[in-house]
Design a protein around this motif. Sequence first.
Motif, PDB file in Angstrom:
ATOM      1  N   UNK A  75      44.878  20.652  -0.943  1.00  0.00           N
ATOM      2  CA  UNK A  75      44.622  21.148   0.416  1.00  0.00           C
ATOM      3  C   UNK A  75      45.597  20.540   1.418  1.00  0.00           C
ATOM      4  N   UNK A  76      46.048  19.301   1.149  1.00  0.00           N
ATOM      5  CA  UNK A  76      47.013  18.624   2.025  1.00  0.00           C
ATOM      6  C   UNK A  76      48.458  18.899   1.603  1.00  0.00           C
ATOM      7  N   UNK A  77      48.634  19.695   0.542  1.00  0.00           N
ATOM      8  CA  UNK A  77      49.948  20.045  -0.002  1.00  0.00           C
ATOM      9  C   UNK A  77      50.740  18.824  -0.455  1.00  0.00           C
ATOM     10  N   UNK A  78      50.065  17.884  -1.129  1.00  0.00           N
ATOM     11  CA  UNK A  78      50.746  16.759  -1.738  1.00  0.00           C
ATOM     12  C   UNK A  78      51.196  17.169  -3.135  1.00  0.00           C
ATOM     13  N   UNK A  79      52.471  17.008  -3.417  1.00  0.00           N
ATOM     14  CA  UNK A  79      53.067  17.425  -4.686  1.00  0.00           C
ATOM     15  C   UNK A  79      52.317  16.890  -5.898  1.00  0.00           C
ATOM     16  N   UNK A  80      51.885  15.635  -5.833  1.00  0.00           N
ATOM     17  CA  UNK A  80      51.312  14.961  -7.008  1.00  0.00           C
ATOM     18  C   UNK A  80      49.969  15.522  -7.451  1.00  0.00           C
ATOM     19  N   UNK A  81      49.378  16.420  -6.671  1.00  0.00           N
ATOM     20  CA  UNK A  81      48.106  17.002  -7.102  1.00  0.00           C
ATOM     21  C   UNK A  81      48.248  17.662  -8.466  1.00  0.00           C
ATOM     22  N   UNK A  82      49.428  18.253  -8.736  1.00  0.00           N
ATOM     23  CA  UNK A  82      49.625  18.968  -9.993  1.00  0.00           C
ATOM     24  C   UNK A  82      49.629  18.024 -11.183  1.00  0.00           C
ATOM     25  N   UNK A  83      50.081  16.787 -10.997  1.00  0.00           N
ATOM     26  CA  UNK A  83      50.094  15.827 -12.103  1.00  0.00           C
ATOM     27  C   UNK A  83      48.666  15.496 -12.540  1.00  0.00           C
ATOM     28  N   UNK A  84      47.769  15.363 -11.568  1.00  0.00           N
ATOM     29  CA  UNK A  84      46.363  15.109 -11.905  1.00  0.00           C
ATOM     30  C   UNK A  84      45.761  16.319 -12.607  1.00  0.00           C
ATOM     31  N   UNK A  85      46.070  17.512 -12.106  1.00  0.00           N
ATOM     32  CA  UNK A  85      45.543  18.717 -12.736  1.00  0.00           C
ATOM     33  C   UNK A  85      46.038  18.863 -14.175  1.00  0.00           C
ATOM     34  N   UNK A  86      47.275  18.483 -14.445  1.00  0.00           N
ATOM     35  CA  UNK A  86      47.815  18.596 -15.794  1.00  0.00           C
ATOM     36  C   UNK A  86      46.986  17.765 -16.778  1.00  0.00           C
ATOM     37  N   UNK A  87      46.704  16.526 -16.417  1.00  0.00           N
ATOM     38  CA  UNK A  87      45.918  15.647 -17.289  1.00  0.00           C
ATOM     39  C   UNK A  87      44.478  16.152 -17.401  1.00  0.00           C
TER      40      UNK A  87
END
Length: 207
Positions: free
Chosen positions: A151-163
């Motif tokens: 929601x804050x458009x932080x790039x690293x959100x995708x790394x958490x989603x991957x795991x």
Amino acid sequence: MLSNIIEWLNGSVSLARILTTPLEILGFITGAICVYLNTRQNVFGWFFGIVNAVLYFAVFWQARLYADMGLQGYYFFTSMYGWWMWLYGGKSHDGVQLSEMPVRFYAIFGLIFVLTTLFWGFLLGRFTDASFSYMDSALTIASLIAQWMMARKYLENWLIWIVADALYVGMYFYKDLHLTAILYAVFLVLAVMGYMQWRKDLQKRRV
């Protein structure tokens, strides 16, 4: 009329030899659309996120995955928050901009993840008939954090989603939510794509 619709949504359907329900199928479709649009930074992804949260609230209630069921309520409200942030957030109120997460959040989120996972897992294991209480809780807390980051458009959100998505695939297959497991495999691929696309977009902005 309503009872007939509910009965139809929960009726058994064989889809390519996978036993599922129309409810889970609709959750699959809306979830895939939501994540794909998010990888493209398309604000309408949040609309499909809201619909998806309602559908999967019912799916997980029936599967006794109560932490995931509660997570859908969080998704519902953070999808509305993300929709607003992507349109009107930021200092100039013209939409929050893609960025890397500030370093100070790493320690904060790490502590929240560990403590809340242990607490929620204990409560679910002690007072409910929940399946995989600690595993379900850990993935739920990780998802809470990743959703806020998105929601804050932080790039690293995708790394958490991957795991998280990789672990969800195994859990849902074990719980016989085969279509949902396949959906999370799709989410996993989209999360990798999302990270690559957002990183590319961020690098372009810095040039």
